[in-house]
Design an enzyme around this catalytic site. Structure first.
Site, PDB file in Angstrom:
ATOM      1  CB  SER A 177     -50.339 -67.333  61.446  1.00 13.14           C
ATOM      2  OG  SER A 177     -50.138 -67.930  60.188  1.00 13.14           O
TER       3      SER A 177
HETATM    4  N1  SAH Z   1     -52.031 -67.011  56.017  1.00 16.83           N
HETATM    5  C1  SAH Z   1     -52.991 -67.940  56.595  1.00 16.83           C
HETATM    6  C2  SAH Z   1     -52.357 -69.117  57.276  1.00 16.83           C
HETATM    7  C3  SAH Z   1     -51.856 -70.056  56.280  1.00 16.83           C
HETATM    8  S1  SAH Z   1     -51.617 -71.738  56.730  1.00 16.83           S
HETATM    9  C4  SAH Z   1     -53.959 -67.249  57.522  1.00 16.83           C
HETATM   10  O1  SAH Z   1     -53.852 -66.036  57.714  1.00 16.83           O
HETATM   11  O2  SAH Z   1     -54.868 -67.924  58.000  1.00 16.83           O
HETATM   12  C5  SAH Z   1     -50.710 -72.196  55.282  1.00 16.83           C
HETATM   13  C6  SAH Z   1     -51.517 -72.329  54.034  1.00 16.83           C
HETATM   14  O3  SAH Z   1     -50.614 -72.560  52.981  1.00 16.83           O
HETATM   15  C7  SAH Z   1     -52.473 -73.505  54.058  1.00 16.83           C
HETATM   16  O4  SAH Z   1     -53.783 -73.064  53.868  1.00 16.83           O
HETATM   17  C8  SAH Z   1     -51.997 -74.380  52.891  1.00 16.83           C
HETATM   18  O5  SAH Z   1     -53.057 -74.976  52.160  1.00 16.83           O
HETATM   19  C9  SAH Z   1     -51.261 -73.373  52.035  1.00 16.83           C
HETATM   20  N2  SAH Z   1     -50.256 -73.932  51.124  1.00 16.83           N
HETATM   21  C10 SAH Z   1     -49.322 -74.886  51.360  1.00 16.83           C
HETATM   22  N3  SAH Z   1     -48.599 -75.106  50.249  1.00 16.83           N
HETATM   23  C11 SAH Z   1     -49.081 -74.273  49.274  1.00 16.83           C
HETATM   24  C12 SAH Z   1     -48.742 -74.031  47.902  1.00 16.83           C
HETATM   25  N4  SAH Z   1     -47.765 -74.673  47.269  1.00 16.83           N
HETATM   26  N5  SAH Z   1     -49.474 -73.101  47.238  1.00 16.83           N
HETATM   27  C13 SAH Z   1     -50.478 -72.417  47.826  1.00 16.83           C
HETATM   28  N6  SAH Z   1     -50.833 -72.609  49.121  1.00 16.83           N
HETATM   29  C14 SAH Z   1     -50.148 -73.518  49.840  1.00 16.83           C
END
Ligand code: SAH
Length: 218
Positions: free
Chosen positions: A65
């Site tokens: 993000s």
């Molecule tokens: N917080 C992160 C950015 C996350 S991007 C950072 O600081 O870099 C969103 C993430 O959510 C992705 O890695 C994706 O794999 C995860 N995601 C999506 N659906 C999910 C679910 N049901 N359970 C766990 N993770 C999930």
């Protein structure tokens, strides 16, 4: 003016300035963000842009993000030092690392095993010992550790997942993007009070979708 590359100190000042100018003003959040280097969380082609206020691609087709969005979500979460925090969507691990500076313990879950594994390596290198990582579908939360003082979801769902609302402590706060993927999503803050749930809408954002099940590994 010249185009000489910025020194580390200048880059850091510019990074913090961008956060403040976008509304991240909480002193504890700013100091946590000052103390966690975003560089190690971004590898490959985009590494040189780690100190710019923009989202960047990471492994498994996911995104780290934008720092100011990380700051605003962290600020809205009002984390205190005794809190147990759950993050859904480890991604690069950057958000979890910042939370680990503010909370007692952070549980972070991602559906991609590779992301969880790589984030764990960085946490260990940074000496962040209060983070527990798990590879799972986080939309079910983590019942065995519930309830949580704070919950943050960094992938967008159409509505706040019921199990996560159920696992939030009374007095707790949850921050998450809601809306259909690929259209406008909004960050919302949910407070659980004795009388029920209170919702606050924050700014418009764009996150990757919250998906079901574990990711297929390349
Ligand atoms: N917080 C992160 C950015 C996350 S991007 C950072 O600081 O870099 C969103 C993430 O959510 C992705 O890695 C994706 O794999 C995860 N995601 C999506 N659906 C999910 C679910 N049901 N359970 C766990 N993770 C999930």
């Amino acid at each position: 003016m010249n185009d000489a590359p910025l020194s580390d100190a200048e880059r850091k000042m510019q990074f913090l300035y961008a956060l403040r100018s976008k509304g991240v003003t909480d002193a504890r959040v700013l100091s946590a963000m000052e103390s966690v280097d975003r560089g190690p969380f971004i590898t490959g082609l985009f590494a040189a842009r780690a100190y710019e206020d923009m989202p960047l691609p990471i492994a498994c087709g996911q995104t780290i993000s934008q720092p100011s969005v990380v700051g605003l979500m962290t600020q809205a979460l009002e984390v205190s030092p005794r809190d147990k925090v759950l993050e859904i969507g480890t991604g690069s691990g950057y958000q979890a690392a910042i939370l680990s500076k503010l909370a007692r313990r952070v549980y972070t879950i991602d559906r991609h095993r590779r992301l969880v594994r790589e984030a764990r390596v960085i946490f260990d290198e940074m000496g962040l010992t209060n983070i527990t990582t798990l590879a799972a579908d986080g939309s079910h939360g983590l019942p065995q550790q519930a309830p949580f003082d704070r919950i943050i979801v960094t992938a967008a769902a159409e509505d706040p997942p019921g199990p996560l609302l159920a696992q939030l402590k009374e007095g707790g706060i949850m921050v998450l993007p809601v809306g259909q993927s690929d259209t406008v999503q909004h960050l919302i803050r949910v407070r659980k009070t004795a009388d029920g749930l209170e919702y606050d809408e924050m700014r418009a954002v764009r996150f990757v979708p919250l998906l079901e099940g574990l990711g297929k590994e390349a």
